[in-house]
Enzyme design. Sequence first.
Site, short mmCIF file in Angstrom:
data_model
loop_
_atom_site.label_atom_id
_atom_site.label_comp_id
_atom_site.label_asym_id
_atom_site.label_seq_id
_atom_site.Cartn_x
_atom_site.Cartn_y
_atom_site.Cartn_z
N ASN A 122 0.82 -1.22 0.00
CA ASN A 122 0.00 0.00 0.00
C ASN A 122 0.85 1.27 0.00
O ASN A 122 0.35 2.36 0.26
CB ASN A 122 -0.95 0.00 1.20
CG ASN A 122 -0.19 -0.02 2.53
OD1 ASN A 122 1.03 0.03 2.56
ND2 ASN A 122 -0.92 -0.09 3.63
N GLU B 210 1.86 4.06 7.51
CA GLU B 210 0.75 3.65 6.65
C GLU B 210 0.15 4.86 5.93
O GLU B 210 0.45 6.01 6.29
CB GLU B 210 -0.33 2.98 7.53
CG GLU B 210 0.16 1.75 8.30
CD GLU B 210 0.24 0.49 7.46
OE1 GLU B 210 0.27 0.58 6.21
OE2 GLU B 210 0.26 -0.61 8.06
#
Length: 233
Positions: A136, A143
């Site tokens: 991702n 993140e």
Amino acid sequence: MKWESFDNYEALSARAAELFLGAIHDDPRIVFGLPTGRTPIGMYDRVVAICSRQYHCFTEVTTFNLDEYAGISCDHPGSYCTYMREHLFDHVDVDRKRAHIPDGKAEDLAAECARYERAIRNAGGLGLTFLGLGRNGHIGFNEPGTPFDSRTRVVSLTASTRTANASCFADGEVPREAITMGIGTILESRSIVLLVSGSGKEDAVVRLRGREINEAFPASALHLHGDVQVLVS
Ligand code: GLP
């Protein structure tokens, strides 16, 4: 951002090891930022093969790992501390006092993060940081949505990251939190090498080759740095 493409993982790993050893050759007191995950294993294997023949590679080297799971101790089989011992530290002459990994078992995790930032600063800052790339677009455990000026801190792991890393935990119970260097911390490294290999990363590579700079895609922060090499296979 300079790109180098390789036909296979072996060629990528050989080039990464060349950059790693070249950095020690140029500055035996280099401060490395170091990644974990499957991607850098080939690089570490090659560095170990050479450094166990010339047993002085790491004498004055300092290392800081990018991240560690929270709530597990150094000797837990799934910890990055165990990973680093198995893949690098047990096989080279690194001074363990200079091989830093955040303590995921620290009583006060916030204080541990602040201590880690101070230790990096006291070592003179990161010289060369190797990174892997999450599917991702995460770097370290930063993140999507992470501010680009973030520092070392405790983060919650996404479900997809926990699934991707489940194989390192015999019971499949991946910790829910981790300590990670921030994107701001990583960007202060004088040079950065991003290693990209493994299935499921095609979209992330296409995105990174584009011009988008967006906190929704953490690796795009690397466009803001003047000395980044991307090795991709
Ligand atoms: C993990 C690590 C990252 C690593 C990434 C990619 O979550 N925290 O630092 O770069 O996953 O891992 P792999 O190389 O196994 O694809």
